[in-house]
Scaffold this motif. Structure first.
Motif, PDB file in Angstrom:
ATOM      1  N   HIS A 114       0.867  -1.172   0.000  1.00 57.31           N
ATOM      2  CA  HIS A 114       0.000   0.000   0.000  1.00 57.31           C
ATOM      3  C   HIS A 114       0.906   1.225   0.000  1.00 57.31           C
ATOM      4  N   GLU A 116       0.641   4.412   0.513  1.00 58.12           N
ATOM      5  CA  GLU A 116       0.575   5.450   1.548  1.00 58.12           C
ATOM      6  C   GLU A 116       1.124   4.960   2.887  1.00 58.12           C
ATOM      7  N   LEU A 117       1.148   3.644   3.068  1.00 62.48           N
ATOM      8  CA  LEU A 117       1.609   3.112   4.342  1.00 62.48           C
ATOM      9  C   LEU A 117       3.132   3.012   4.364  1.00 62.48           C
ATOM     10  N   ASN A 122       3.477  -1.910   6.076  1.00 65.23           N
ATOM     11  CA  ASN A 122       3.268  -2.863   4.988  1.00 65.23           C
ATOM     12  C   ASN A 122       3.715  -4.277   5.356  1.00 65.23           C
ATOM     13  N   LEU A 125       0.880  -5.571   7.301  1.00 63.84           N
ATOM     14  CA  LEU A 125      -0.272  -5.770   6.420  1.00 63.84           C
ATOM     15  C   LEU A 125      -0.107  -7.064   5.606  1.00 63.84           C
ATOM     16  N   ASN A 126       1.095  -7.224   5.030  1.00 65.19           N
ATOM     17  CA  ASN A 126       1.337  -8.413   4.219  1.00 65.19           C
ATOM     18  C   ASN A 126       1.249  -9.686   5.046  1.00 65.19           C
ATOM     19  N   LYS A 159       5.542   4.760  -1.063  1.00 64.07           N
ATOM     20  CA  LYS A 159       5.515   5.474  -2.356  1.00 64.07           C
ATOM     21  C   LYS A 159       6.785   6.302  -2.581  1.00 64.07           C
TER      22      LYS A 159
END
Ligand SMILES: Nc1ncnc2c1ncn2[C@@H]1O[C@H](COP(=O)(O)OP(=O)(O)OP(=O)(O)O)[C@@H](O)[C@H]1O
Ligand SMILES: [Mg+2]
Length: 418
Positions: A114, A116-117, A122, A125-126, A159
Motif C-alpha cells: 500500500h 501510503e503506508l 506494509n 499488512l502483508n 511510495k
C-alpha cells in the motif's frame, strides 16, 4: 503420496486491447502486426477477436508440494500472467486454478504494497494477508528489515521508495513470512548484484525447507541452478514441461530459430510503451576478415546494432551468452570510458569494438537492450548468434572447447628454467 500444491486446469486469460496499460502498448501494436501476417491469435466464446488478446490459452499443469519450477519463455509469453492468476491478482477468463497453502509472492514492483503506508506497516499488512498472527510477524520482523537493508526508511511511506528498495522489501517479506508456496517473477533483476545473490540463496533455502517455488527468469543459469522442473510457455501455451535441462534446451532451440527471423517482425521484445525506435539488425564482425557472425577467437571484433530511429543520448547494453544460455559478460555503453566516442557520422547504428575476442571456440548468442531518455526503447533476446573459430590470444593457442569456461584471459607465465 505427494500433495498437490498447485493445480491449473485449462486456464485462459484474455485482455482487452486499447486500454491504458503501462508496458504493453508496443507489444499490443505488434500483435496487430502479427494479424496482418496471418498468424492471427484465435479468440473463443464468441468474443470479438480484434479487440482482445489471449495472454494465456488452455494452460494446464500440476505442481506437487516441494517442487521447484522454473517458468521460461519469450517476452510476452504469459509467464507473469500465470503468476498473477496463481496469486489471485487477476481472474482467469476461462478455467480454474487451485492453490493449496500460504502464498508469498513477488510480482511486479509495487504489487502487494500500500503506497501510503510505511515499510513497517506494509510488513504487518502483508503478514496479515498471509494469515499470520501479529506475534508471528513480530518474530520475523527484524530479520526482514535486515535482509531488505532498509533501517532508516522503515517509517517512510512506500511510495517514496526507489524501485530497488521496494523490490528488496517485497522480496524480504515474501521469503521470510514462511510461505508454503513462493512465486517470484523476474523483478529480482531490478536489485543490485549483491542483493540478487542474497535473494537466490534465500530462495534455495526456502525451497530446501520444503516450500514449493515457482520462479520466472530469463537467466537460464539461475533457473537451472534453482529449479528441478521447467515449464516453457509460448504465446500463452505450455509447449514444454519436464526436467529443467530438457525444457531449457527446448527454449534454446526455439530462441535460435527466432534469431534468423527478421528482427523487426519479432513480437517478443522489451519496451515501456513510449518507445519510438526499434532494433532492426544485430551482427558481429571479425575485423580482420570482415566476415559477419564468424570470428576467429583472439582477433578484434565489432558488434553492430542497427535501429529504426535515432534519438538523443542513446545507450546500448549487450549481453553475450554461451550455448547453454549462461551469460558470460555484459557490455554497457552507459558505463562509459573516456575513450568512447559519439560520432556524428554514425547514424541509426551503434558499434561496440572488442579488442581481441577472448572467447573459446563455440557458438554464442547476443541479447540487446537499447535505451534513450533513460528508458528502455527496445530489447531482444537472441538478437544474433555467432561462431568462434579456434585462434590465438596474444600468440597463445586457446583451449579447443569451453568445457572449463568460455573465456581466455590474456596472460603471461613465469616458470623455472628448462
Ligand atoms: N494488463 C494488461 N492489459 C493488456 N495486455 C496485457 C496486460 N498484461 C499483459 N498483457 C499482455 O499479455 C501477454 C502476456 O504478458 P505477460 O506479462 O504475462 O508476459 P511475460 O511472459 O511475463 O513477458 P516478459 O518476459 O516480457 O515479462 C503480452 O502480450 C502482454 O502484452
Ligand atoms: Mg513478465
Amino acid at each position: 503420496m505427494p500433495n498437490v500444491a498447485i493445480e491449473t486446469h485449462e486456464i485462459s486469460k484474455s485482455y482487452k486491447l486499447g486500454l491504458a496499460y503501462g508496458y504493453g502498448t508496443l507489444r499490443d501494436s505488434l500483435v496487430g502486426g502479427l494479424k496482418r501476417t496471418g498468424k492471427r491469435m484465435v479468440g473463443r466464446g464468441g468474443r470479438k477477436q480484434h479487440d482482445s488478446l489471449w495472454a494465456l490459452r488452455g494452460v494446464t499443469f500440476e505442481i506437487e508440494s516441494g517442487e521447484t519450477v522454473g517458468l521460461i519463455g519469450h517476452n510476452g509469453a504469459g509467464k507473469s500472467t500465470i503468476l498473477k492468476v496463481l496469486s489471485r491478482i487477476i481472474e482467469p477468463t476461462e478455467g480454474w486454478a487451485e492453490v493449496t497453502g500460504r502464498v508469498g509472492s513477488l510480482l511486479e514492483v509495487g504489487t502487494g504494497f500500500h503506497p501510503e503506508l510505511t515499510g513497517r506497516e506494509n510488513i504487518f499488512l502483508n503478514g496479515a494477508i498471509l494469515g499470520m498472527r501479529r506475534a508471528e510477524i513480530r518474530a520475523r520482523f527484524d530479520e526482514i528489515v535486515e535482509f531488505a537493508d532498509m533501517g532508516r526508511f522503515l517509517d517512510t511511506p512506500v511510495k517514496r521508495y526507489s524501485s530497488g528498495m521496494s523490490v528488496r522489501l517485497a522480496f524480504a517479506v515474501a521469503a521470510h513470512l514462511e510461505p508454503e508456496i513462493l512465486l517470484v517473477d523476474e523483478v529480482l533483476a531490478v536489485g543490485d548484484a549483491a542483493f540478487q545473490r542474497k535473494s537466490l540463496a534465500k530462495m534455495s533455502e526456502v525451497a530446501s525447507a520444503g516450500s514449493t517455488v515457482i520462479f520466472v527468469s530469463h537467466n537460464l543459469a539461475t533457473i537451472q541452478a534453482l529449479c528441478q522442473r521447467g515449464i516453457m510457455l509460448e504465446r500463452g501455451q505450455v509447449v514444454a514441461d519436464g526436467p529443467v535441462g530438457e525444457s531449457v534446451n527446448h527454449y534454446l532451440r526455439v530462441l535460435e530459430r527466432s534469431a534468423s527471423d527478421d528482427l523487426l517482425e519479432r513480437i517478443d521484445r522489451d519496451g515501456r510503451g513510449q518507445e519510438v525506435t526499434r532494433i532492426s539488425r544485430v551482427a558481429l564482425y571479425d575485423d580482420e576478415s570482415g566476415l559477419a557472425d564468424v570470428v576467429v577467437g583472439g582477433r578484434p571484433a565489432r558488434i553492430v546494432v542497427e535501429f529504426t530511429e535515432q534519438l538523443p543520448m542513446m545507450e546500448c547494453e549487450l549481453t553475450i551468452l554461451n550455448s547453454l544460455g549462461h551469460p558470460i559478460t555484459t557490455l554497457d555503453s552507459s558505463l562509459s570510458s573516456p575513450a568512447d566516442r559519439r560520432q556524428p557520422e554514425l547514424s541509426n547504428q551503434i558499434e561496440c569494438m572488442l579488442g581481441g575476442l577472448p572467447l573459446v571456440p563455440g557458438r554464442y548468442r547476443i541479447d540487446v537492450v537499447l535505451r534513450a531518455r533513460q528508458e528502455v526503447q527496445d530489447g531482444l533476446q537472441a538478437a544474433a548468434y555467432f561462431d568462434v573459430e579456434p585462434g590465438l590470444v596474444d600468440g597463445r593457442p586457446m583451449p579447443e572447447t569451453g568445457g572449463d569456461g568460455d573465456v581466455v584471459l590474456p596472460h603471461l607465465w613465469r616458470l623455472p628454467p628448462f
